[in-house]
Design a protein around this motif. Sequence first.
Motif, PDB file in Angstrom:
ATOM      1  N   THR A   1      37.564  18.203  25.215  1.00 36.65           N
ATOM      2  CA  THR A   1      37.959  18.552  26.647  1.00 36.65           C
ATOM      3  C   THR A   1      37.942  19.907  26.711  1.00 36.65           C
ATOM      4  O   THR A   1      37.557  20.354  27.854  1.00 36.65           O
ATOM      5  CB  THR A   1      39.200  17.648  26.942  1.00 36.65           C
ATOM      6  OG1 THR A   1      39.546  16.339  26.774  1.00 36.65           O
ATOM      7  CG2 THR A   1      39.565  18.107  28.237  1.00 36.65           C
ATOM      8  N   ALA A   2      38.532  20.466  25.763  1.00 34.56           N
ATOM      9  CA  ALA A   2      38.390  22.154  25.940  1.00 34.56           C
ATOM     10  C   ALA A   2      37.052  22.714  26.077  1.00 34.56           C
ATOM     11  O   ALA A   2      36.753  23.609  26.670  1.00 34.56           O
ATOM     12  CB  ALA A   2      39.087  22.695  24.759  1.00 34.56           C
ATOM     13  N   ILE A   3      36.087  22.248  25.013  1.00 33.98           N
ATOM     14  CA  ILE A   3      34.818  22.768  25.154  1.00 33.98           C
ATOM     15  C   ILE A   3      33.901  22.631  26.252  1.00 33.98           C
ATOM     16  O   ILE A   3      33.128  23.181  26.863  1.00 33.98           O
ATOM     17  CB  ILE A   3      33.885  22.559  23.737  1.00 33.98           C
ATOM     18  CG1 ILE A   3      33.420  20.856  23.885  1.00 33.98           C
ATOM     19  CG2 ILE A   3      34.748  22.726  22.543  1.00 33.98           C
ATOM     20  CD1 ILE A   3      32.273  20.956  22.854  1.00 33.98           C
ATOM     21  N   ARG A   4      34.300  21.274  26.908  1.00 30.84           N
ATOM     22  CA  ARG A   4      33.564  20.824  28.099  1.00 30.84           C
ATOM     23  C   ARG A   4      33.813  21.879  29.463  1.00 30.84           C
ATOM     24  O   ARG A   4      32.847  21.902  30.312  1.00 30.84           O
ATOM     25  CB  ARG A   4      33.715  19.559  28.525  1.00 30.84           C
ATOM     26  CG  ARG A   4      33.200  18.539  27.370  1.00 30.84           C
ATOM     27  CD  ARG A   4      33.255  17.086  27.661  1.00 30.84           C
ATOM     28  NE  ARG A   4      32.840  16.288  26.419  1.00 30.84           N
ATOM     29  CZ  ARG A   4      33.099  15.149  26.223  1.00 30.84           C
ATOM     30  NH1 ARG A   4      34.177  14.533  26.915  1.00 30.84           N
ATOM     31  NH2 ARG A   4      32.470  14.429  25.124  1.00 30.84           N
ATOM     32  N   ARG A   5      34.759  22.517  29.363  1.00 33.92           N
ATOM     33  CA  ARG A   5      35.293  23.532  30.518  1.00 33.92           C
ATOM     34  C   ARG A   5      34.251  24.822  30.237  1.00 33.92           C
ATOM     35  O   ARG A   5      34.082  25.752  31.120  1.00 33.92           O
ATOM     36  CB  ARG A   5      36.745  23.818  30.476  1.00 33.92           C
ATOM     37  CG  ARG A   5      37.557  22.800  30.836  1.00 33.92           C
ATOM     38  CD  ARG A   5      38.958  23.187  31.014  1.00 33.92           C
ATOM     39  NE  ARG A   5      39.841  22.425  31.583  1.00 33.92           N
ATOM     40  CZ  ARG A   5      41.079  22.343  31.936  1.00 33.92           C
ATOM     41  NH1 ARG A   5      41.655  23.645  32.212  1.00 33.92           N
ATOM     42  NH2 ARG A   5      41.724  21.440  32.258  1.00 33.92           N
ATOM     43  N   ARG A   6      33.772  24.833  28.953  1.00 33.45           N
ATOM     44  CA  ARG A   6      32.885  26.106  28.676  1.00 33.45           C
ATOM     45  C   ARG A   6      31.457  26.000  28.561  1.00 33.45           C
ATOM     46  O   ARG A   6      30.743  26.453  28.302  1.00 33.45           O
ATOM     47  CB  ARG A   6      33.476  26.877  27.437  1.00 33.45           C
ATOM     48  CG  ARG A   6      34.958  27.220  27.545  1.00 33.45           C
ATOM     49  CD  ARG A   6      35.542  27.718  26.250  1.00 33.45           C
ATOM     50  NE  ARG A   6      34.922  28.628  25.598  1.00 33.45           N
ATOM     51  CZ  ARG A   6      34.935  28.819  24.290  1.00 33.45           C
ATOM     52  NH1 ARG A   6      35.791  27.968  23.576  1.00 33.45           N
ATOM     53  NH2 ARG A   6      34.428  29.990  23.645  1.00 33.45           N
ATOM     54  N   THR A   7      31.090  24.405  28.823  1.00 31.84           N
ATOM     55  CA  THR A   7      29.848  24.036  28.809  1.00 31.84           C
ATOM     56  C   THR A   7      29.562  23.281  30.033  1.00 31.84           C
ATOM     57  O   THR A   7      30.127  22.827  30.713  1.00 31.84           O
ATOM     58  CB  THR A   7      29.442  23.026  27.370  1.00 31.84           C
ATOM     59  OG1 THR A   7      30.447  21.766  27.821  1.00 31.84           O
ATOM     60  CG2 THR A   7      29.911  23.647  26.213  1.00 31.84           C
TER      61      THR A   7
END
Length: 620
Positions: free
Chosen positions: A395-401
């Motif tokens: 969930t955290a990385i999907r805000r940056r991808t």
Amino acid sequence: MTHSMKAATAPAASAETILEVQDLGVDFWVEGQFYPAAIGMNYQLHRGEVLAIVGESGSGKSTSSMALLGLLPENARVSGSMKLRGREMQGMPDAELRALRGNEISVIFQEPMTALNPVYTVGFQIMEALRSHDRELVPAKAKERAIELLRMVEMPNPEQSFHKYPHQLSGGQRQRAMIAQSISCDPMLLIADEPTTALDVTVQAEILDLMRNLRTRLDSAIILITHDMGVVADLADRIMVMKNGVVVESGSVDEIFHAPQHEYTKSLLASVPHLGLGVLEPVEAGVTVEGVASVAAIREHATDKVQPSESGQAPILSFENVAIEYPKRGRIPAFRAADGIDLQVYPGEIMGLVGESGSGKTTLGRAAIGLLPIAEGKLTAVGTDISNASLKDLTAIRRRTGIVFQDPASSLNPRMPIGQSIGEPLLLAGEASGKELDRRVESLLSQVELPTSYRNRFPHELSGGQKQRVGIARALALAPELLVADEPTSALDVSVQARFLDLLQELQQQLKFACLFISHDLAVVDILAHRIAVMHHGKLVEVGTRDQILRGAKDPYTQRLIAAVPVPDPDQQRARREARAALIGGGTEHVPTVDAAQPATPSEPGIDQRRHGGSSAMGR
């Protein structure tokens, strides 16, 4: 050169008239008034003739052709006359239209994911088309014919693919299943709506051969709707150019390519990128073409700058000996979609990922943002090891991808206006709300060249290219550090594609995001990418700079891939096709080096050799 399509080529003029369209008009009732989509169209189509309809997305290409079969939504109003072999189709009862569809007139739809039924296997759907028009055909014979059709369109493992559902196939494989279904009843008129959009170049060459053979074998007429001028040069006899619902120019393929009269036609041809040149068609003196200079500048930027991979920075995306497996489901056994993948993408770099459909390109892209788990190796995205990541980590990385999906129609919620779809990532991430959200949505729509008034429209009210632009706007909403672009320009016409490529590079220079650019369009990759990785059967066969891969390929598969790219010039393409047929007939394995001035030809055997004993009926 005339504005009606009555000036046919000499062979077609003496042939039987299959389709006659007079004063065709299509309007849509939207927000209390009618908006025209096609205005006063007139043309004839003869046996054995291919008419290409070209123009930007939203110009009325698909709408005017779908009107022939009554396949428009309820808010559409159709006027004029449409005759199939002298039989009026305007106002024809639904029962009679159903008998025509698939049997006498067939359609290859633009988006196979939405055209195919998700709850039935592709084999069942082909059998259904066969048995709907031949009640005496027994299931066993229908299955045999369906598998034969899948083999004709080069579907991998046709016996196994027969039992697969649409979501279990790659984008290109779904398109091949759609084509197999559409030609199953040997129609006299085939409407091909972007038939090669989702196909890699080697399969595209085979599909064009297949359509050419269908025309030769059955004397079928074909309406080819496309934005790929290389495909037009390869297949078409006549061309009709549309802009804003109006036919602005029409004529033979040689007239349009070599002596275009209308300014819009000139700009359309000038926006076509050429593989091997890395630049656009030369523009005639005095012609101002929006978007052309920007594409030339893109190539200059990519050439002049230091390679991001040489900058010494840590990679944003890193695959280290990664393998990805799909588990066993029903009758479909488990299989390894990617194996031994070693690949790094650096900040500010565009990595082009090319290969045939089913080679594992999309699988890598989805794994890169945590949508698919990996079976072996180490995968790092935006500084986080996601090899065994928890849901919270993902969930955290999907805000940056961000990701641009291959099928825009199936990735957009049909119940949500597009403004809401674009604003949803911003709202869920807590980045914006209220008036600020409205402002950001309007800004994103403007960036992808859509009117801000479109924010209240639903996906079904947009053309294929417009839906793709909505998908791009949504992916860029959170200004990602890593963007996975899965065929982002596949549904865009060449002029909009040029502006999108300019936009992508401009945004990348501002935000410094890394981009994994998955595409089968090698000319676009040639313009945009810093480095290119080539995939074949789940493995990386070659990785290098753009010039190393496209102008000095070492691997035979890479050479075949490059050699299959169609050239947007009818004379060169005709010579290229004849040379390719000679290579197939001779059975040679030699693949000549690709030269920008002299297009090479592929050497891999195709469906024509198997179907016609080594000689292909490819003549125009």
